[in-house]
Design an enzyme around this catalytic site. Sequence first.
Site, PDB file in Angstrom:
ATOM      1  N   GLY A  10     -39.928   8.033  67.600  1.00 43.23           N
ATOM      2  CA  GLY A  10     -39.054   7.539  66.515  1.00 43.23           C
ATOM      3  C   GLY A  10     -38.055   6.553  67.073  1.00 43.23           C
ATOM      4  O   GLY A  10     -36.893   6.518  66.654  1.00 43.23           O
ATOM      5  N   ARG A  14     -32.529   6.121  63.759  1.00 43.21           N
ATOM      6  CA  ARG A  14     -31.112   6.250  64.179  1.00 43.21           C
ATOM      7  C   ARG A  14     -30.991   6.997  65.496  1.00 43.21           C
ATOM      8  O   ARG A  14     -30.352   6.541  66.435  1.00 43.21           O
ATOM      9  CB  ARG A  14     -30.305   6.980  63.080  1.00 43.21           C
ATOM     10  CG  ARG A  14     -29.962   6.125  61.892  1.00 43.21           C
ATOM     11  CD  ARG A  14     -29.268   6.941  60.800  1.00 43.21           C
ATOM     12  NE  ARG A  14     -30.211   7.873  60.173  1.00 43.21           N
ATOM     13  CZ  ARG A  14     -31.040   7.546  59.187  1.00 43.21           C
ATOM     14  NH1 ARG A  14     -31.012   6.349  58.680  1.00 43.21           N
ATOM     15  NH2 ARG A  14     -31.874   8.439  58.685  1.00 43.21           N
ATOM     16  N   GLU A  36     -43.520   4.849  67.755  1.00 45.96           N
ATOM     17  CA  GLU A  36     -43.154   4.678  66.333  1.00 45.96           C
ATOM     18  C   GLU A  36     -44.359   5.026  65.461  1.00 45.96           C
ATOM     19  O   GLU A  36     -45.462   5.252  65.961  1.00 45.96           O
ATOM     20  CB  GLU A  36     -42.678   3.253  66.041  1.00 45.96           C
ATOM     21  CG  GLU A  36     -41.169   3.154  65.750  1.00 45.96           C
ATOM     22  CD  GLU A  36     -40.664   4.064  64.610  1.00 45.96           C
ATOM     23  OE1 GLU A  36     -41.438   4.308  63.652  1.00 45.96           O
ATOM     24  OE2 GLU A  36     -39.510   4.520  64.679  1.00 45.96           O
ATOM     25  N   SER A 124     -33.995  22.617  69.250  1.00 46.28           N
ATOM     26  CA  SER A 124     -32.730  23.039  68.633  1.00 46.28           C
ATOM     27  C   SER A 124     -32.419  22.131  67.454  1.00 46.28           C
ATOM     28  O   SER A 124     -32.644  20.920  67.519  1.00 46.28           O
ATOM     29  CB  SER A 124     -31.581  22.963  69.653  1.00 46.28           C
ATOM     30  OG  SER A 124     -30.379  23.326  69.015  1.00 46.28           O
ATOM     31  N   MET A 127     -28.064  19.583  69.195  1.00 44.36           N
ATOM     32  CA  MET A 127     -28.047  19.471  70.663  1.00 44.36           C
ATOM     33  C   MET A 127     -26.633  19.443  71.233  1.00 44.36           C
ATOM     34  O   MET A 127     -26.464  19.166  72.412  1.00 44.36           O
ATOM     35  CB  MET A 127     -28.784  18.192  71.093  1.00 44.36           C
ATOM     36  CG  MET A 127     -30.219  18.116  70.627  1.00 44.36           C
ATOM     37  SD  MET A 127     -31.266  19.238  71.563  1.00 44.36           S
ATOM     38  CE  MET A 127     -32.818  19.145  70.664  1.00 44.36           C
ATOM     39  N   HIS A 157     -23.478  15.419  55.585  1.00 48.75           N
ATOM     40  CA  HIS A 157     -24.187  14.421  56.389  1.00 48.75           C
ATOM     41  C   HIS A 157     -24.231  13.082  55.662  1.00 48.75           C
ATOM     42  O   HIS A 157     -24.057  13.018  54.446  1.00 48.75           O
ATOM     43  CB  HIS A 157     -25.617  14.870  56.692  1.00 48.75           C
ATOM     44  CG  HIS A 157     -25.701  15.874  57.791  1.00 48.75           C
ATOM     45  ND1 HIS A 157     -25.606  17.222  57.563  1.00 48.75           N
ATOM     46  CD2 HIS A 157     -25.855  15.732  59.140  1.00 48.75           C
ATOM     47  CE1 HIS A 157     -25.718  17.873  58.725  1.00 48.75           C
ATOM     48  NE2 HIS A 157     -25.855  16.996  59.689  1.00 48.75           N
ATOM     49  N   LYS A 161     -29.798  11.163  55.131  1.00 50.70           N
ATOM     50  CA  LYS A 161     -30.459  12.396  55.592  1.00 50.70           C
ATOM     51  C   LYS A 161     -31.420  12.908  54.515  1.00 50.70           C
ATOM     52  O   LYS A 161     -31.067  12.974  53.344  1.00 50.70           O
ATOM     53  CB  LYS A 161     -29.418  13.461  55.958  1.00 50.70           C
ATOM     54  CG  LYS A 161     -30.064  14.714  56.559  1.00 50.70           C
ATOM     55  CD  LYS A 161     -29.065  15.567  57.312  1.00 50.70           C
ATOM     56  CE  LYS A 161     -29.689  16.839  57.850  1.00 50.70           C
ATOM     57  NZ  LYS A 161     -30.754  16.574  58.853  1.00 50.70           N
ATOM     58  N   GLY A 167     -30.641  21.387  59.714  1.00 51.30           N
ATOM     59  CA  GLY A 167     -31.146  22.312  60.740  1.00 51.30           C
ATOM     60  C   GLY A 167     -30.012  23.114  61.355  1.00 51.30           C
ATOM     61  O   GLY A 167     -30.162  24.307  61.667  1.00 51.30           O
TER      62      GLY A 167
HETATM   63  N1  LIG Z   1     -31.279  18.401  66.687  1.00 48.42           N
HETATM   64  C1  LIG Z   1     -30.280  17.505  66.639  1.00 48.42           C
HETATM   65  O1  LIG Z   1     -29.279  17.586  67.379  1.00 48.42           O
HETATM   66  C2  LIG Z   1     -30.410  16.359  65.688  1.00 48.42           C
HETATM   67  C3  LIG Z   1     -31.496  16.283  64.860  1.00 48.42           C
HETATM   68  N2  LIG Z   1     -31.679  15.203  64.052  1.00 48.42           N
HETATM   69  C4  LIG Z   1     -32.927  15.175  63.313  1.00 48.42           C
HETATM   70  O2  LIG Z   1     -33.750  14.162  63.871  1.00 48.42           O
HETATM   71  C5  LIG Z   1     -34.608  13.642  62.869  1.00 48.42           C
HETATM   72  C6  LIG Z   1     -34.498  12.124  62.848  1.00 48.42           C
HETATM   73  O3  LIG Z   1     -33.218  11.746  62.396  1.00 48.42           O
HETATM   74  P1  LIG Z   1     -32.811  10.198  62.263  1.00 48.42           P
HETATM   75  O4  LIG Z   1     -32.990   9.490  63.560  1.00 48.42           O
HETATM   76  O5  LIG Z   1     -31.485  10.173  61.618  1.00 48.42           O
HETATM   77  O6  LIG Z   1     -33.928   9.693  61.226  1.00 48.42           O
HETATM   78  P2  LIG Z   1     -34.589   8.260  61.085  1.00 48.42           P
HETATM   79  O7  LIG Z   1     -35.319   8.260  59.784  1.00 48.42           O
HETATM   80  O8  LIG Z   1     -33.583   7.203  61.354  1.00 48.42           O
HETATM   81  O9  LIG Z   1     -35.652   8.224  62.290  1.00 48.42           O
HETATM   82  C7  LIG Z   1     -36.893   8.850  62.299  1.00 48.42           C
HETATM   83  C8  LIG Z   1     -37.851   7.891  62.948  1.00 48.42           C
HETATM   84  O10 LIG Z   1     -39.108   8.533  63.157  1.00 48.42           O
HETATM   85  C9  LIG Z   1     -40.091   7.589  62.819  1.00 48.42           C
HETATM   86  N3  LIG Z   1     -41.399   8.174  62.564  1.00 48.42           N
HETATM   87  C10 LIG Z   1     -41.944   8.595  61.397  1.00 48.42           C
HETATM   88  N4  LIG Z   1     -43.209   9.019  61.595  1.00 48.42           N
HETATM   89  C11 LIG Z   1     -43.478   8.832  62.903  1.00 48.42           C
HETATM   90  C12 LIG Z   1     -44.626   9.042  63.708  1.00 48.42           C
HETATM   91  N5  LIG Z   1     -45.782   9.523  63.201  1.00 48.42           N
HETATM   92  N6  LIG Z   1     -44.565   8.749  65.017  1.00 48.42           N
HETATM   93  C13 LIG Z   1     -43.432   8.241  65.559  1.00 48.42           C
HETATM   94  N7  LIG Z   1     -42.305   8.000  64.846  1.00 48.42           N
HETATM   95  C14 LIG Z   1     -42.341   8.292  63.542  1.00 48.42           C
HETATM   96  C15 LIG Z   1     -39.526   6.884  61.595  1.00 48.42           C
HETATM   97  O11 LIG Z   1     -40.232   5.694  61.327  1.00 48.42           O
HETATM   98  P3  LIG Z   1     -40.306   5.146  59.811  1.00 48.42           P
HETATM   99  O12 LIG Z   1     -38.906   4.864  59.420  1.00 48.42           O
HETATM  100  O13 LIG Z   1     -41.182   3.924  59.943  1.00 48.42           O
HETATM  101  O14 LIG Z   1     -40.946   6.230  58.993  1.00 48.42           O
HETATM  102  C16 LIG Z   1     -38.097   6.656  62.074  1.00 48.42           C
HETATM  103  O15 LIG Z   1     -37.991   5.494  62.869  1.00 48.42           O
HETATM  104  C17 LIG Z   1     -34.208  14.341  61.565  1.00 48.42           C
HETATM  105  O16 LIG Z   1     -35.051  15.455  61.359  1.00 48.42           O
HETATM  106  C18 LIG Z   1     -32.789  14.807  61.856  1.00 48.42           C
HETATM  107  O17 LIG Z   1     -32.374  15.892  61.084  1.00 48.42           O
HETATM  108  C19 LIG Z   1     -30.785  14.179  63.999  1.00 48.42           C
HETATM  109  C20 LIG Z   1     -29.658  14.216  64.780  1.00 48.42           C
HETATM  110  C21 LIG Z   1     -29.379  15.306  65.694  1.00 48.42           C
HETATM  111  O1  LIG Z   2     -29.938  14.208  60.304  1.00 46.06           O
HETATM  112  C1  LIG Z   2     -28.911  14.194  61.019  1.00 46.06           C
HETATM  113  O2  LIG Z   2     -28.198  13.182  61.135  1.00 46.06           O
HETATM  114  C2  LIG Z   2     -28.568  15.415  61.752  1.00 46.06           C
HETATM  115  N1  LIG Z   2     -29.419  16.397  61.718  1.00 46.06           N
HETATM  116  C3  LIG Z   2     -29.303  17.632  62.391  1.00 46.06           C
HETATM  117  C4  LIG Z   2     -29.307  18.772  61.390  1.00 46.06           C
HETATM  118  O3  LIG Z   2     -30.127  18.738  60.460  1.00 46.06           O
HETATM  119  O4  LIG Z   2     -28.524  19.696  61.546  1.00 46.06           O
HETATM  120  C5  LIG Z   2     -28.178  17.680  63.390  1.00 46.06           C
HETATM  121  C6  LIG Z   2     -26.971  16.866  63.046  1.00 46.06           C
HETATM  122  O5  LIG Z   2     -26.158  17.573  62.171  1.00 46.06           O
HETATM  123  C7  LIG Z   2     -27.325  15.475  62.542  1.00 46.06           C
END
Ligand SMILES: NC(=O)C1=CN([C@@H]2O[C@H](COP(=O)(O)OP(=O)(O)OC[C@H]3O[C@@H](n4cnc5c(N)ncnc54)[C@H](OP(=O)(O)O)[C@@H]3O)[C@@H](O)[C@H]2O)C=CC1
Ligand SMILES: O=C(O)C1=N[C@H](C(=O)O)C[C@H](O)C1
Length: 272
Positions: A10, A14, A36, A124, A127, A157, A161, A167
Site C-alpha cells: 500500500g 497514507r 500497490e 496490532s 502500533m 478518525h 477512514k 481496530g
Molecule cells: N495498526 C495501526 O497502527 C494502523 C492501522 N491503520 C490501518 O491501515 C490501513 C490503511 O490505512 P491508510 O493508509 O490510511 O489507507 P489508504 O487507503 O490511504 O491506503 C491503503 C493503500 O493500500 C492499497 N491497496 C489496496 N489494495 C491493495 C493490494 N491488493 N495490494 C497492495 N496495495 C493495495 C490502496 O490502493 P488503492 O487506493 O489504489 O486502492 C492504498 O494505497 C487501514 O486498515 C487502517 O485502519 C492505519 C494507521 C495505523
Molecule cells: O485508519 C487509521 O487512520 C487508523 N487506523 C487504526 C485503527 O483502526 O485503529 C489505528 C489508528 O487509530 C489510525
Amino acid sequence: MSDMRLIVAGAGGRMGRALVRAIADSKGAVLAGALEAPGSDLLGKDAGVLAGLPANGVKLSADLWAMSKEADGILDFTVPAATIANVAIAAERGIVHVVGTTGLSASDNAVIKSVTNRAVVVQSGNMSLGVNLLAAVVKRVAKALDESFDIEIVESHHRMKVDAPSGTALMLGQAAAAGRGIALDEAHSERGRDGITGARKPGAIGFASLRGGTVAGDHSVTFLGPFERLTLSHQAEDRMLFAHGALKAALWAHGKKPGHYSMADVLGLADI
Ligand SMILES: NC(=O)C1=CN([C@@H]2O[C@H](COP(=O)(O)OP(=O)(O)OC[C@H]3O[C@@H](n4cnc5c(N)ncnc54)[C@H](OP(=O)(O)O)[C@@H]3O)[C@@H](O)[C@H]2O)C=CC1
Ligand SMILES: O=C(O)C1=N[C@H](C(=O)O)C[C@H](O)C1
C-alpha cells in the site's frame, strides 16, 4: 547484522507513504519493494517521490512474489483482501509480516493465525506505545470495577477512514472484556445505536465512532458508574507514530521463531 530489507504494501496510501519516510530515516532498515494494487495508477512511480522524498529507485509494483525474493519483511497497512493475499506469499517466502490493516473479519484473522506455526507475524490494530499501554491499563481498571460501571469506547478518525469501529477501539474493547472475564461477542457489545434501542444491556461494552477532518486517531474508554465517571484516553498527533511503531515491530521480529506476536510483545508490555 545487515540492514533489514523491507517491502511496504500500500505504498501509495497514507500509511504507506509514512512508512517509506520512516524507513528512509531509520538505521537498520532499507526499502526493498513497494507494493500497490493491481491496476493502480501509481504502478511504476517512484516510492520516494510519492512519499515526498528524493527518488530512491524503488518503483511501485503489484508483484509481491517477485519483489519478496530479496526481502526480509513486509509492512502491510492496506485493505483486508490485500493483507490476506499477502499472508500466503509472506509465509511461503519466510519473511516477517507486520499487519496493521484493520477491518479484518474473524475468518480473515483465522487465516492470518493459520500460518503462524511456520511464519512470523506481528499484528496490532495500533502500533503506538501509548495505546498499547492504555490497553493494559484498561484491562486492569475493568477488572477492578464491577458491572455497576458501564464501559463506553469512543473513537474519532479522519474523514477517509473506511472501517468502524476502529481496530484500536476493538482492541481496547478486547482489553476491557478480558479484564471483566467475558468475550467481546454480540452478547457483550453494543455497536451502532440508532432509533429506539431499548435500555443498555447490563455489562455490555459500547462503541461509538466519529469521522471527520484529519484526525490521526483519538480513543477514549469511559467507565460510567453510580455518581462518578472515569475516562482514560489517547490522542495520536501524527500517523508517523504508527509508522515508527511498525518499523520497530519489524526489526524486533527479524530472526524470531514463528509465531503470532502483538505490539505488546514488541514493547515488552505483554505481562503488564
Ligand atoms: N495498526 C495501526 O497502527 C494502523 C492501522 N491503520 C490501518 O491501515 C490501513 C490503511 O490505512 P491508510 O493508509 O490510511 O489507507 P489508504 O487507503 O490511504 O491506503 C491503503 C493503500 O493500500 C492499497 N491497496 C489496496 N489494495 C491493495 C493490494 N491488493 N495490494 C497492495 N496495495 C493495495 C490502496 O490502493 P488503492 O487506493 O489504489 O486502492 C492504498 O494505497 C487501514 O486498515 C487502517 O485502519 C492505519 C494507521 C495505523
Ligand atoms: O485508519 C487509521 O487512520 C487508523 N487506523 C487504526 C485503527 O483502526 O485503529 C489505528 C489508528 O487509530 C489510525
